[in-house]
Design an enzyme around this catalytic site. Sequence first.
Site, short mmCIF file in Angstrom:
data_model
loop_
_atom_site.label_atom_id
_atom_site.label_comp_id
_atom_site.label_asym_id
_atom_site.label_seq_id
_atom_site.Cartn_x
_atom_site.Cartn_y
_atom_site.Cartn_z
N ARG A 62 27.90 -19.82 -56.37
CA ARG A 62 26.62 -19.53 -56.46
C ARG A 62 26.44 -18.18 -56.85
O ARG A 62 26.81 -17.29 -56.07
CB ARG A 62 25.71 -20.09 -55.38
CG ARG A 62 25.00 -21.39 -55.57
CD ARG A 62 24.58 -22.03 -54.54
NE ARG A 62 23.34 -21.20 -53.96
CZ ARG A 62 22.80 -21.69 -52.67
NH1 ARG A 62 22.85 -22.95 -52.50
NH2 ARG A 62 21.87 -20.86 -52.24
N LYS B 163 21.74 -26.55 -43.41
CA LYS B 163 20.61 -27.07 -43.24
C LYS B 163 20.22 -28.13 -44.62
O LYS B 163 19.60 -28.90 -44.41
CB LYS B 163 19.57 -26.22 -43.17
CG LYS B 163 19.22 -25.35 -44.37
CD LYS B 163 18.09 -24.46 -43.89
CE LYS B 163 17.82 -23.29 -45.21
NZ LYS B 163 17.56 -23.93 -46.36
N ARG C 275 20.20 -11.82 -47.47
CA ARG C 275 19.34 -13.00 -47.25
C ARG C 275 19.62 -13.54 -45.81
O ARG C 275 18.53 -13.90 -45.14
CB ARG C 275 20.31 -14.42 -48.04
CG ARG C 275 19.90 -14.28 -49.21
CD ARG C 275 20.95 -15.07 -50.27
NE ARG C 275 20.63 -16.61 -50.25
CZ ARG C 275 21.34 -17.58 -50.29
NH1 ARG C 275 22.81 -17.46 -49.92
NH2 ARG C 275 20.89 -18.65 -50.04
N ARG D 100 9.10 -19.95 -44.90
CA ARG D 100 10.38 -19.29 -44.48
C ARG D 100 9.46 -17.52 -44.03
O ARG D 100 10.29 -16.73 -43.63
CB ARG D 100 10.77 -18.76 -45.85
CG ARG D 100 12.56 -18.90 -45.89
CD ARG D 100 12.94 -18.88 -47.29
NE ARG D 100 14.04 -18.77 -47.37
CZ ARG D 100 15.04 -19.36 -47.76
NH1 ARG D 100 14.37 -20.72 -48.15
NH2 ARG D 100 16.09 -19.39 -48.24
N ARG E 10 31.68 -21.42 -49.52
CA ARG E 10 30.85 -22.17 -50.61
C ARG E 10 30.74 -21.26 -51.75
O ARG E 10 30.88 -21.59 -52.95
CB ARG E 10 29.31 -22.01 -49.94
CG ARG E 10 28.41 -22.96 -51.08
CD ARG E 10 26.88 -22.99 -50.48
NE ARG E 10 26.27 -21.90 -50.47
CZ ARG E 10 25.17 -21.98 -49.89
NH1 ARG E 10 24.54 -23.19 -49.07
NH2 ARG E 10 24.14 -20.78 -49.79
P1 AMP Z 1 17.77 -21.71 -50.13
O1 AMP Z 1 18.56 -22.59 -51.04
O2 AMP Z 1 16.92 -22.30 -49.26
O3 AMP Z 1 18.76 -20.56 -49.52
O4 AMP Z 1 16.95 -20.81 -51.36
C1 AMP Z 1 17.50 -20.31 -52.43
C2 AMP Z 1 16.61 -18.89 -52.71
O5 AMP Z 1 15.38 -19.64 -53.38
C3 AMP Z 1 16.26 -18.10 -51.71
O6 AMP Z 1 17.26 -17.05 -51.46
C4 AMP Z 1 14.83 -17.55 -52.26
O7 AMP Z 1 15.09 -16.49 -53.19
C5 AMP Z 1 14.42 -18.65 -52.87
N1 AMP Z 1 13.56 -19.41 -51.79
C6 AMP Z 1 13.61 -20.70 -51.36
N2 AMP Z 1 12.72 -21.07 -50.39
C7 AMP Z 1 11.89 -19.99 -50.37
C8 AMP Z 1 10.54 -19.80 -49.74
N3 AMP Z 1 10.22 -20.76 -48.84
N4 AMP Z 1 9.89 -18.58 -49.84
C9 AMP Z 1 10.46 -17.54 -50.69
N5 AMP Z 1 11.77 -17.74 -51.63
C10 AMP Z 1 12.34 -18.97 -51.22
#
Ligand code: AMP
Length: 201
Positions: free
Chosen positions: A138, A18, A149, A93, A132
């Site tokens: 990461r 995404k 996750r 989310r 990744r």
């Molecule tokens: P992502 O790159 O979108 O997978 O986001 C990485 C991390 O950021 C997630 O695993 C959460 O810890 C935090 N995060 C990102 N977006 C949100 C959200 N909308 N609500 C809460 N935590 C978020």
Amino acid sequence: MTARPVRLLIVGPQGSGKGTQGVRIAEAFGIPVISTGDVFRANVAEGTDLGRQVKSIIDAGHLVPDELTSAVVRDRLAQPDAEDGFLLDGYPRNLAQVLHLDEYLEGRDEQLDAVIVLAVPREESIARLHKRAAEQGRADDTDEVIAARLSIYENETAPILGVYGTRGIVAEVDGVGSLDEVAGRIVDALEARGFARSAAA
Ligand code: AMP
């Protein structure tokens, strides 16, 4: 078809691509991409107060508290470049965040136009995340955190699609294929809904 402001959300399990597709689609439609994950990671890297507050939460694969996340998004959406459309990646989310966003957009007399859902089987997401992890290292791509996750996605994020589904704005796209193939499918789905891109995807 004339270009008009388009307000998009891209949703998919971790490893669905995404982030990459969000950037492509935002470029094609001439709108900024607003990725909460990127904002948090940048703050962690820069050692800001926000970064210090969220680092351990992100590293554990948990969700950052809704109030904090929604405040970050509201600030970003208030920037001038988001006046004529935007693509949200990773927010909302969960259902509480859907309510926050609805309320904020209502105050601007706006709403989301389309929610792009990247459909990728669980095994494929896990395989991509492992790849990744090997490439980017990461902290949140370890086996344990990947499982946490993905289960947050299934339990908290997937239900938001029910809400957006009742509004008739969900466009589900097959997320398995090359970057170009998947980007092409997303653009087709948006064009079928009357949204014209402003550049080649
Ligand atoms: P992502 O790159 O979108 O997978 O986001 C990485 C991390 O950021 C997630 O695993 C959460 O810890 C935090 N995060 C990102 N977006 C949100 C959200 N909308 N609500 C809460 N935590 C978020």
